[in-house]
Design an enzyme around this catalytic site. Structure first.
Site, short mmCIF file in Angstrom:
data_model
loop_
_atom_site.label_atom_id
_atom_site.label_comp_id
_atom_site.label_asym_id
_atom_site.label_seq_id
_atom_site.Cartn_x
_atom_site.Cartn_y
_atom_site.Cartn_z
N LYS A 184 -11.67 -5.28 -11.69
CA LYS A 184 -10.36 -6.00 -12.06
C LYS A 184 -10.84 -5.96 -13.69
CE LYS A 184 -7.53 -9.69 -12.92
NZ LYS A 184 -7.34 -10.88 -12.75
N GLY A 188 -2.08 -18.58 -15.56
CA GLY A 188 -2.03 -20.12 -15.47
C GLY A 188 -0.56 -20.59 -15.94
N ALA A 225 -1.06 -12.66 -12.03
CA ALA A 225 -1.08 -13.68 -13.09
C ALA A 225 0.48 -14.44 -13.00
CB ALA A 225 -1.43 -13.30 -14.38
N GLY A 226 0.44 -15.54 -13.22
CA GLY A 226 1.87 -16.12 -13.35
C GLY A 226 2.33 -17.10 -12.37
N ASN A 238 -4.55 -17.30 -8.76
CA ASN A 238 -5.80 -18.07 -8.59
C ASN A 238 -5.36 -19.47 -8.92
OD1 ASN A 238 -8.46 -19.36 -8.58
ND2 ASN A 238 -8.81 -18.74 -10.91
N THR A 239 -4.60 -19.80 -9.90
CA THR A 239 -4.50 -21.09 -10.57
C THR A 239 -3.12 -21.68 -9.53
OG1 THR A 239 -4.45 -20.38 -12.68
CG2 THR A 239 -3.78 -22.62 -12.45
#
Lengths: 276, 276, 276, 276
Positions: free
Chosen positions: D111, D172, D203-204, D225-226
């Site tokens: 990635k 994030g 993301a986001g 992830n976050t």
């Protein structure tokens, strides 16, 4: 009027300074009469004109510049119709030449547009950066059309652009400002070292509230064309756009009330009672 | 000017007719001076004033009406602070009495506001309907504040209201028009038999683009107070609101371009290629 | 399992308790086979059925209840097709009678729907309130369909409704939750004295993310019909809706991360640098 | 199972094929135990791990890979923490080396993340393109993180990326999919010649409905992830995310009902009666 007040009141881009914060184009009008009326009604002081030969001269051989009052307006030549950096640079030079010949103050700047795809009319980021570097080196004041990506915007500023002009949404799409988050980060980046650096929303505006909202985000101006030219009543929309731009500028400076779930709540999502 | 043009240009509510489509309130201003300036700058011809004694007279015993030019403005007395139908009816009568005494043309109408909760300031639908019926029977021209529920709006119109005024969002929340879908159905219902029936967005407006957007939906006017009075620079916001209202009215009549994924796409969600 | 854990895990409405938080309808399916499969795939334990004769019996004289496993599901009879309080009360009684005859546990409750307009299928607030009062007096556990107006929701709760079920958007519109602000205030009102009071979003859901989002707002369940029955592949959408409901419930309880302009920013609108 | 059904059911990226369409990261967890539980609960088959030494080894000298079941998961090494192309290429090679040593099937892909700014964590478009070209030349299967700009996405695909992974919003930020329009054009571009080309939102994502909505747009997977690691109850959110991903995939394939102003209206903005 003091210098600082003048700056507050004016849209300053490179060596140019204007009262109006609305820049309008000349494409897609049914007639030159309608175009001329709309330019006037919009209150714009800057008119952007595509200077590729196939855009400048219409099917009857008429040059669009003959139908614009060049004593009144500053022309902002643009590179619409260019799909690579070399072509855009050539067209930018052509614009300079034409406007020098006409003694219009717009000879020293250019709206750079390097597109990547005829279907969507989205900008080509890399070719746009390359053309910016070249045109800055040749002494142009470059106002560069780009996506709303903040990092690309920063690179274009670093390359010497006099103004970075992120799209609200794709050209002619009428979708308005699709990603206010990105415009906000663009503003944070581009105004980091100089809060007077001009940021202009260019493209995607469909109606007056789009312009008003864009200005409220804190941009310095709005550039549009289809939103007026493609309206059922272009003159009425030209007036709407003019007022919306002034309105949004005022509102941006007026310090709006916060958003709440209801007036006495603590935030837009939280009221006064904690849910179990 | 022909009759139809006059109607087009004017906001007609019952027997009243105005050029400005913005109605503003007098609450929450820091000083009477600021209030007076803002009323003037907003361009409003109609000023709504809460006529309950505890609202009309400030802590120093000053009557707000003494600080408004009653020759210039039509006062729209409102029943703010009323939480049941009887109280609202009493206050409406009081407003009529006061304005008759002052020979202001606003004596024959009232902005009816019957709230259900001090915390959220949301309207009480049933009490509002009851008070409307009563006040209409007493000869008032009733401009009625309500939620954006289209069915409630229809019932209020059927009860004889001269104008139905759905909220964009809760009073003082600054959230703008939270449910354009409901405003659109309200317009479809309320203008079904008479397209000139006046529909006014009342409450929730936080900034200029909210006003502009509301007008673009096709409403006939906007009523607001906190959006101006609570701004950091109320005078600047008053001007922004005035321009936004004019702008949105123009845009509503100008026939905007459609929204597309990109200019040559077929809809806002579908492009030119079918996904597999 | 302790009592409190049971409550956490279960959807409790009046005397009924369920594991699934999705309630589905039986209308608009192409065939009874498709309907049966979708009911099963959705994981629903409660099936709402319109009990007006013209809805219960299809054009070929078949009774929809003959095609539903009445040992498996709790039927929630509904008053769809009723446009005034008396009619709705009659139909509610009919539903009770039918379900008592079938020995289904759904005999003691009703989904009350009193509509105001055949075109939009929006609820009639006043008639809905009157019918609620009457049915509560007759011992029904009333689950009442209403707009998203928080004040009307409060009145219905005060009238004794066992569950208040605000619409996300008009029936069959597929618009999802048009006004999360109102749903949030509904939750604040309805759970003020008892956080376990069940609030269910009923109507307007178009796709899975609508269900997920509704549950994230903190509602206790979602009721839907057209979103599944009208999909191109109803079985696949039934599964999507089931998973979305579970997902949204989990997410609501998991405590999501806050929204920021970017990860290190202070809010969704403000970054780290103050604009000039 | 036939080949076409397998493709329908599987997420195929280069030479890899998976049942789960959710890819999760390992950062920001309070403890390795929580991390391990969340990876398992999420149902992910691919785990992305930052392989820069300062990310791989924690403050107590523990290697994160020792806490992941390498027999169970395919590791997707990522270049988080790299701010230029050379650094990213070096880190990609390091990841390959480590995973070859561990005999994990993830040794042949990466990635790619080349960021432009530590504050916003936005990707650097030009450096990302350069690193993609280099890594593709070295035989890597490159899954490349980028903005949602469709033209940049196309360039990365042309450079040989095995998957293009546009951001929904900044890393994030928890803002979800800020510009569905751009994701839609990305899909149109990237699937133009091969509808099976994998497009992954990376993301986001803040909560389950963001994942569900992303999948409904037609993307092939979501990487996050976050959203899980930063939730108050990460295990519960892991389950929510798993279900949301499955739900959104189903909904995307189920053919949702259209959006209407109300069920019998002609569009989301137009009802049945033309306004005057």
């Amino acid at each position: 009027m003091s210098e600082s007040k003048k700056t507050e009141a004016s849209l300053v881009i490179g060596s140019h300074s204007f009262t109006s914060r609305l820049i309008v184009g000349t494409g897609k009008y049914d007639t030159f009469d309608t175009m001329r009326d709309c330019l006037e009604i919009s209150g714009a002081e800057v008119i952007t004109v595509a200077v590729r030969r196939d855009r400048l001269i219409d099917s009857e051989g008429r040059n669009i510049l003959d139908y614009i009052d060049l004593k009144r307006y500053t022309i902002l030549p643009n590179t619409a119709g260019c799909f690579n950096a070399d072509d855009a640079v050539r067209v930018a030079r052509l614009g300079r030449e034409i406007l020098e010949g006409l003694e219009n103050p717009g000879a020293d700047w250019v709206k750079l547009e390097v597109l990547g795809d005829k279907k969507t009319l989205l900008p080509d980021p890399l070719a746009t950066l390359q053309a910016t570097e070249k045109l800055v080196a040749e002494g142009f004041q470059v106002l560069v059309y780009t996506t709303d990506d903040p990092m690309t915007a920063r690179r274009l500023q670093e390359a010497g652009a006099s103004s970075v002009m992120p799209a609200g949404s794709p050209i002619g799409s009428g979708q308005g400002i699709l990603n206010p988050n990105n415009i906000r980060i663009c503003l944070e980046y581009l105004k980091e070292h100089d809060s007077s650096y001009p940021v202009i929303v260019d493209a995607g505006v469909g109606t007056a509230s789009d312009v008003c909202f864009a200005m409220e985000l804190g941009v310095d101006g709005v550039l549009l064309n289809t939103g007026i030219a493609g309206a059922a009543d272009p003159r009425k929309m030209a007036r709407a756009m003019k007022l919306a731009c002034q309105s949004g500028r005022d509102a941006a400076g007026a310090g709006r009330i916060p958003r709440k779930l209801y007036a006495t709540a603590s935030s837009p999502e939280i009221g006064q009672i904690k849910l179990g």
